[in-house]
Design an enzyme around this catalytic site. Sequence first.
Site, PDB file in Angstrom:
ATOM      1  N   ARG A 241     -61.758  49.277   6.221  1.00 21.82           N
ATOM      2  CA  ARG A 241     -62.826  49.787   7.392  1.00 21.82           C
ATOM      3  C   ARG A 241     -62.077  49.408   8.657  1.00 21.82           C
ATOM      4  NH1 ARG A 241     -64.762  52.603   4.622  1.00 21.82           N
ATOM      5  NH2 ARG A 241     -66.744  53.022   4.145  1.00 21.82           N
ATOM      6  N   GLU A 270     -63.563  55.801  14.497  1.00 20.50           N
ATOM      7  CA  GLU A 270     -63.128  56.971  13.876  1.00 20.50           C
ATOM      8  C   GLU A 270     -64.350  58.073  14.407  1.00 20.50           C
ATOM      9  OE1 GLU A 270     -63.061  56.882   9.720  1.00 20.50           O
ATOM     10  OE2 GLU A 270     -61.744  55.181   9.608  1.00 20.50           O
ATOM     11  N   HIS A 288     -58.391  58.762   6.865  1.00 18.63           N
ATOM     12  CA  HIS A 288     -59.320  58.323   6.097  1.00 18.63           C
ATOM     13  C   HIS A 288     -59.472  59.182   4.848  1.00 18.63           C
ATOM     14  CE1 HIS A 288     -63.339  55.846   6.207  1.00 18.63           C
ATOM     15  NE2 HIS A 288     -63.054  56.068   4.836  1.00 18.63           N
TER      16      HIS A 288
HETATM   17  C1  3PG Z   1     -65.580  54.830   0.690  1.00 23.10           C
HETATM   18  O1  3PG Z   1     -66.263  53.911   1.323  1.00 23.10           O
HETATM   19  O2  3PG Z   1     -65.880  55.046  -0.244  1.00 23.10           O
HETATM   20  C2  3PG Z   1     -64.421  55.445   1.642  1.00 23.10           C
HETATM   21  O3  3PG Z   1     -63.947  55.002   2.784  1.00 23.10           O
HETATM   22  C3  3PG Z   1     -64.168  57.029   1.423  1.00 23.10           C
HETATM   23  O4  3PG Z   1     -65.199  57.511   2.301  1.00 23.10           O
HETATM   24  P1  3PG Z   1     -65.472  59.141   2.403  1.00 23.10           P
HETATM   25  O5  3PG Z   1     -66.244  59.350   1.282  1.00 23.10           O
HETATM   26  O6  3PG Z   1     -66.106  59.382   3.539  1.00 23.10           O
HETATM   27  O7  3PG Z   1     -63.875  59.682   2.408  1.00 23.10           O
END
Ligand code: 3PG
Length: 318
Positions: A241, A270, A288
């Site tokens: 994160r 973000e 991400h």
């Molecule tokens: C998670 O917590 O599974 C990851 O950070 C991925 O997040 P996302 O599904 O929004 O890409």
Amino acid sequence: MSWKLLISDGLEESGIKALQNQGFIVEVKHFNPEELKINLPLYDGIIVRSATKVRADLMDLCPKLKFIARGGVGLDNIDVSHAQNRGILVINTPASSSRSVAELAMAHILCISRSLQISNRSMIDKESFIELKKRLSNSYELQGRTLLLIGMGRIGRELAKMAIGNGMHVIATDPFIERAEIAFNIAEQAFKINIKLVSLEIGLKQADYISIHSPYNGNKILDESQFLQMKKGVCIINTSRGENINEIALLQAIDSGIVRAVGLDVFENEPNINAEILKNPFISMSPHIGASTLDAQQRIAQELVDKIVTLKAEFIPL
Ligand code: 3PG
């Protein structure tokens, strides 16, 4: 009676079809927060990734809502304890994306080790080729370098296997475990390796590479004082994160030479990323995408469908 489900941040196609085949009425639509307040009360369940926030005030508007399903790991976009108090079940898929996230962390490690982010941004012509070849001849192999994993859960363990396969020495810090044995197969041979657990302070002093694999718990893991404890020339990778790192302190640590290079998949704010981060040549970036492989998304969809079907079969109305 059929349940009406809202898929807010997308779901891999096979998951949508499987839910429809199981008799759910499925709608795939991303509402903005205000629209969601008007529309979510019409649904029995919502499936989200990290983009949609399901906060307490929204839940209070939705007496019909039976579950919130998170396709992924992090639950920081959902007020979980409020959902529990209201009898709304929260489900996620903790294991489905570990390998994909770990592979992305490894990709950033390899990228910044050889400054590929600089090459990719700067190689335009013959002159830049010759100039860059000289400038980028000061890197090191990964072999023999020490990687500190902050967090030794599923993703940390997957990354440990890859790092060991690349000849790295791996240490870890994790307040929640006492031993960190990892088991893996290479060329049909089974191996078990015990990863040495250290305190964060010791790890910061020893590491050539630091990769974070912990959720954000409200406190920065790497802030000004942690950067001051690190070995000069360390590389930092964050696929957890963005809030785990103070980005201003990170930029200062790059400027002062403490940090040699950085791989970031996650950011403090973000999707509005600090412009100084965006233009810094020592930072390799991705938006991400840790869990965004077809493999992970197929596993996530399958796991969610199985859990939602079971939930409906076992559901007892109040
Ligand atoms: C998670 O917590 O599974 C990851 O950070 C991925 O997040 P996302 O599904 O929004 O890409």
